[in-house]
Each structure stands twice: as structure tokens, then as C-alpha cells.
Design a protein around this motif. Sequence first.
Motif, short mmCIF file in Angstrom:
data_model
loop_
_atom_site.label_atom_id
_atom_site.label_comp_id
_atom_site.label_asym_id
_atom_site.label_seq_id
_atom_site.Cartn_x
_atom_site.Cartn_y
_atom_site.Cartn_z
N GLY B 273 6.55 -50.79 2.08
CA GLY B 273 5.33 -50.01 1.85
C GLY B 273 4.58 -50.44 0.61
O GLY B 273 4.26 -51.61 0.40
N TRP B 274 4.32 -49.48 -0.30
CA TRP B 274 3.52 -49.80 -1.47
C TRP B 274 4.37 -50.27 -2.66
O TRP B 274 3.88 -50.40 -3.77
CB TRP B 274 2.69 -48.58 -1.87
CG TRP B 274 3.43 -47.30 -1.86
CD1 TRP B 274 3.42 -46.37 -0.87
CD2 TRP B 274 4.29 -46.81 -2.87
NE1 TRP B 274 4.21 -45.31 -1.21
CE2 TRP B 274 4.77 -45.55 -2.44
CE3 TRP B 274 4.71 -47.26 -4.13
CZ2 TRP B 274 5.64 -44.79 -3.18
CZ3 TRP B 274 5.58 -46.49 -4.88
CH2 TRP B 274 6.04 -45.26 -4.40
N PHE B 293 0.33 -52.56 -0.87
CA PHE B 293 0.34 -52.20 0.55
C PHE B 293 -0.66 -53.04 1.33
O PHE B 293 -0.34 -53.61 2.38
CB PHE B 293 -0.01 -50.70 0.67
CG PHE B 293 0.08 -50.17 2.07
CD1 PHE B 293 -1.03 -50.09 2.88
CD2 PHE B 293 1.29 -49.74 2.58
CE1 PHE B 293 -0.94 -49.60 4.17
CE2 PHE B 293 1.39 -49.25 3.86
CZ PHE B 293 0.27 -49.17 4.66
#
Lengths: 153, 348, 372
Positions: B273-274, B293
Motif C-alpha cells: 500500500g502506502w 501508493f
Amino acid sequence: MTNTEIQNIVSSWNDKLEFSEEESEFLNVMVPPEDIHDICSQLKAHKDLKFDYLFCVTGMDWGKELGVIYHLESTTFRHNIVVKVKTEDRENPSWDSVSDIWYTAEYHEMEVYDFFGIKFNNHPNLKRLFLPPDWQGFSLRKDYVDEENMIIK
Amino acid sequence: MIKDIHNWLFSIMPEGVASITEMVLIATAYLILFAVAGLYLVYLERKVAAWFQLRLGPNRVGPFGLFQTMADALKLVSKELTSTDRIDKFLYNLAPYFVIIASLTALAVFPFSKQFQAFDINIGLFFLIAVSSMGVIGILLGGWSSNNKYALIGAMRSGVQTISYELSVGLSLLTMVLLTGSLQLSEIIEVQRTGGWLILQGHVPAVIAFMIFMIAGTAETNRAPFDLVEAESELGAGFHTEYSGMKFAYFFLAEFINMFIVASIAVVVFFGGWLSPFGITEGITWFPEVLWFLIKVLIIILLMMWFRWTFPRLRVDQLLTLEWKYLLPINLVNIVFMAIIIWLNWTI
Amino acid sequence: MESTVKGSLKTEEYFINMGPQHPATHGVLRLILTIDGEIIKNVEPDLGYIHRSIEKMCERDSYQQIVHLTDRMDYLSSHINNEAVCLVVEKALEIEVSDRVKVIRTIIGELTRIASHCLWWGVTGMDLGALTTYFYAFRDREMINDIFEETCGARLTMNYNIPGGLMFDIHPNFVKRTKEFIAHFKTKIPEYDRLLTGNVIFHKRTKGIGVLSKEDAISFGASGPVARGSGVSCDIRKIHSYSAYDRVDFNEALLTDGDCFARYNVRIQEMWESLSIIEQLIDNIPEGDIITPTKAVIKLPKGEYYQRVETARGELGVYVNSTGTKNPYRFKFRSPGLSNLSVINSLSKGSKIGDLVAIMSTIDIVVPDIDR
């Protein structure tokens, strides 16, 4: 095989055949229309001839007569023969189709019908190939007249 | 900043109305953002395609052609909405909305960064897969109601393809859920922060699951090499033959947003993800984590575009054979394999 | 259970039209398919959309004018079509062109063949979904087009041949640019192989699809790569040699599988062979006259003449029947496309629509060649 040998074999099947070699590089044989299917199937099946490759079907209008010229070759022996058929009947010329002997004849005979009006009996699908289905007349005949589309010099 | 707006709203309105207003505001913001993002994905696709094909791509409208898709969108909006008179009017008009709503709804649960997540529900992943499979209804309705035999064939093929490949998508994601123990998307990222990206934690079965997910995800979005639905053009344009103007734009946009969704799921579940790789910007508070992301999503999208412009197309029965005879059994074996690895504590 | 389910499920056949406008167009061809579900039951081509009655026009044109009509037939092998007419006129008049003319005709003919196969490769990839191949193929074809433009004056319909020789001598850059092209293209065919030939999806779309047996190939009159993919040895350049083909050493690309993949490989192999022929000839173009003079008004002696050449599609035959006047009495072109197209019904019976696309692209027809 040489042309004389081929001529000897073929002339033994039918005595109404006319052979000629002038004005052409191949051996030409003129066959009467009612015997064409017979002669052609024998040309393909005979073990020394084996003409299995029909490479050109040409419709012809000789002025008085209409006809078809079949150029044949054998892929095993590489010899050639030219079979010619003609008839003086310009209203309703017809003879047997050879499309069951050589499959390629199916489309070529449709083309000959389209341009010359020669009908082939026992053809699986005889109709016009290139011209629209409602076209009148047969365009490659010498007496074909079309004021709109033809420019005569 | 978002917290300030949140508190302000709750102070001026009763609680129920305030939450609804808040949701409407967030939805509008997402809608605008992703409509524009969809447009720029189309622009990116055209530029990438041109780069693969040794040509330039759009470069006239605006600097480097950046306003090209804006111009195209304006054109589509102003087109006449044609339709034939024997269509089923209600279903014909309803079909594109199914597709676009399914795509946009799925975007609501993505964790773009720590603060930037609209809905953090505890069945996050499950919700995602469920909602994005609603798009199939739109395709089938569109093909059926067009009263056009080519559209119907296209819709049937697409429906079959989408339904088959959803199995693979679900199962490959299930393999990763075994590692995290939770369907909640922010939980999944939390597990990756402490233990490393899931694709590294799960090593062999995770890599297999990723490859299956990429194949199935590409098939879900009807992109090449599984694009027989829309590119088998000798039978018309598939299920959206009879659509024009804005309705066609919905189908088209939904396809690109779907591509974004597939890439985002891959990034969230497999690639952290981020989170930054190896935690290199952990301590830097002003660094926008959403940037990581977006970079990861962009790489996966480029990979999907690369597939499209390189491979020939599979025939429809080969497509289904691939899914049912190859991907599904591999998937099932992979789940068992992953379960064994976790049980024996062989994860990294 | 299976028999009752099958018996109660009634399916009907329906008609679908493919064309006359195709996205990956091979020309204006309309195919009427009779389909049951996804299986094709019958394919019937509907021809004549680009029929220009070239044969009728030939009966009123002079022989030099006829040469200009022929390159609109199969426009991808236009030089070879021109060569066929010039050869038949030269055979009838019994004039011998110089060696220089023969060698130049052969080199340009082989370049034409490579250009045609390049375009075929690009379109095949595009038909099957690999859209990038089209651009790669056209980039390489541009180099050949530029060579033609410099020497012959036109990119596609060259009209460089006249009965008796060539219109003018080759440009001084011709040899240098052709050699550059050969060196460039030798690195490109492996790139094509990496992109398409080795691709597993491509194999699944073409292997085992559209199998044509050897006897059927001969009986249908197929020629060119369609027949050579089924094991029929029919290369006119070897069997009835013309121009400078009897002095170069090349192999005939023959494969026996008869499926789409075999036909594909035959054409790739032919590209290599063409490169090899050009390489053997390009360095030693003999000196000589460009034109062997004929009369201004050509009249063929009375008789029938036939000339066969190998175009990129197959065997083109030219039949002339002359009565001694300045226009031919009958001029017939035996087009390779019509015979190659006739196999399509028997090849695609029982296969799926996606297979029909693969079969059409490997048969490689150009419709103006069929319709004339």
C-alpha cells in the motif's frame, strides 16, 4: 513424357479428338462437349499421365463459337496439356462441370458463367461470381454492348 | 484539515444530517477526482501505446497533448444519444449506470494513505470483490437490451469471462488473507509495516498468488490478451455497439477505473500500500505517503498496458480452458501450500 | 443424461456477415458465414466489389498500356505482375533481354516479395490482437518503399518494366541502399520471431488450425505459401525459371504440417531466402543495355502464349491469345488469390469464428487480385 506419347495415350480413348501443337507451346486437344467429363477424369486418373493440377480455366469467344480452355499440369511428371472445348450454340451453351475432378474448377467455372454465359451441368453452386446477380448480359463476349460502361475507341 | 471540516459540520447540524452531508461531500470529491484520473489514465494509455509502437501519441492539444482526453470527453458529452426503437428502454438506460457505479463504489474502501481512506470497514477486501463483480450485470443488461445479435454475443462472452475469472481473483486474494488474518484493508497494511511486504513474507505461494491475480485481474477488466469482447470487431463492437455519447463514455471510463482498481488491490495486498520500501521515509512527516501508493499503482498499470500492446488475443474457449483447467486448480493447491507454510512458521 | 439434454436443446443456424469493410482489411471481401453457436457450418465469399473488368480493357489497349493495368491487380507484388506481362510479350516476339535487365528485375522482384511479406506479417499480428506488429512491419517497409521511389519513381505501383527491358537505368544509390537494407533487415526478422513466432498465445491460435492436406491443396489449385505449407513443391521460380532465377542458389521453403503455423513459417522462411537471393546478385549486376528495342506498335504473332511467375501470393499466370493485331484478342490473368480463397470453405468447416480470422490471415489474399 513427351507430347507424342501423351497424344498416343489420349487419342486411344476417343476418336473424335483433334490434336494440335502449332501456335502454342503446349499440346492442345480439342474435345467435343459431351465427352469432356469423361476425358478429364481419365486424364487425372491414368497412372502415366496424372494431370492433377488444373491451373487455368479460360473462357473464350472465338467470334462464332464459345468455349473454354483448360490448362492442366501434372505435379509428379511436370508435363502439360491444354484441353479445349467449344460449341456453336450461343443461346444456351452447356456441358458437364469438372469441379468434382478438380475442386478449383468450382470458382473458375462460376467466373466463366459470369462472363460468357456457359452453363455447367452438375455444378454445386452455379451463379454469378463478380458481377451483381441482376446484371444483364455476359460481359466478355465479343458482341456485348453496354452504352454506359464501355468506351469504344 | 479533514478533522476540522468534520467537527464544523457536526457542530452546525444534528448528527444524522451531518454524517449524510459528510458522506455526500466525500463522494463528490472522489467522483470529481476519479473522473479526472480516469481521463488521464486514457491519456497515459495512448502515450504508452505510442511509445511501444515507435510513434508519438497525442501531442497537439495542450502541452504534450495533456488536454487531449478533456477534448475527447467534451466531444462525447455533446454527442447525440442515438438508440434504436426496438430496444428495451429501461434496461438500456440502466445498464451503463451499473458498470460505473460498481467501479466508483469499489474505490471508496482503498487506503490511499494513513489519513486518506473513506471507509475503513472490517470486511474491506470482501466488500471490494463483491462490489466490483456487480459490473457484470451492467454488461449483460447492455448486450441484451440492445436488441442486436452481435451485442448479445459480445455480452454473453464477456459475462462468462468475468464470472469465471472472479473465482481466481477471490481465491488468490484469499491466499494472502491467510497471512494477515484480517479482511480489513488498513489491518493488512499494518501487518505489512511490521513484517515487510506480503509478497516477501509469503515468498513462493505469494508470488504464485500474485501472478494468478495479475492474469485474472487483466481478464476481469476485459483487456488484452483477453479482449475478444471488444476487439473481435468483425462482429461489431461487442456489447456496447448500440451505445453512443455519454453512455458509451460510462462503459469506457469504467474500464479504465477497473484497471486502476485491480492495480490498487495488487498494491495494497501484495506490495504494502502506502508504505515506503524498507521504511526509508518513515520518519519524514511532511512526505506525502500517497505518493508511494501512486508510484506503485503506476508501475502495475504500466505492466498491464505492456501486456495489451504485446500479446495476441486468446480465443474464447482457450480463455475458459485457461481458467477452469489451469488457474483454478493451481489456486486451490496454492492455498493449501500457504496454509502449510504458515502452520510450520516458515514465513519470513 | 447426456443424450436427453442434447436432444431437448434445439439450436438454430444463423447468418453473419463479415465485411465488406473489415478492420484488418485484406481488401473488400464479404464473407457470408452460417454459424451454429460458435461453430462455422459454411463460408461463402461474395466477390466483385472491386471488379474493374481489367481483362476487357486489355482487349482494347496496346501491350505497353496493359503493363500499367496489371500492377493494380495484386498491388503488393506489382513489379512481379508487370514482369509477367513483359515476359509473355518478349516470349512471343522472341526477343532476348540483356543480363543486366534480368538481374535488376530479379532484385526488385525479391524486394517486392519482402515488402509484401512484411505487410502480411504486420497484418497477421494485428488480426490476432498483437497490435504493435503493424507498426514494426511498416517501419521496415518504408525503407523498401524509399529504395523504389528513388529508382522507379513510385512507391507501390512501380511500372518500371516495359516489354523489352526497363524504363530507365537504376539510380546510382540503388546498390548502396539495398545493401544497407539487407544488413538492417537481417536483425529485424529475429525481432519478429521474438515478438510473434515464439509467443505461446500465437501458437495456440495457429497450431493445428485450418489443416490443408496435400491432395486437397493440389486439387484446389492452391499455390504459393498456402500450398508449400502443405508440402506441395510448386515454386515457379524453380520449376519454370524466368529472369535471373536460374543462376542463383536458394531453397524452397517447404513444410508438411498444413496448418496456419506452417504457412506462417513458410513466409518467414521465404523472407530469409529472398534476402539471400538479393545478396547473391547485388554485387555483380552485369553491364548491358537497358532496353532491347521493339517496334513502337507491338503486334504479337498469331498464337497463344502463356507465362507463369511466382508472386508473393502464389502462381500468377498470363494467357494471351493474339490474332496478329496490335490489341490482344483475349488476355486472361490466372489469379493466385481466387484458387487460394477457394480452400477457405473446407478449411473452416467445424472451426470457430476466431479460427476463421487466423485462417484468413495466413491464406493472405489481396482482393483486387481476385476481382481484377
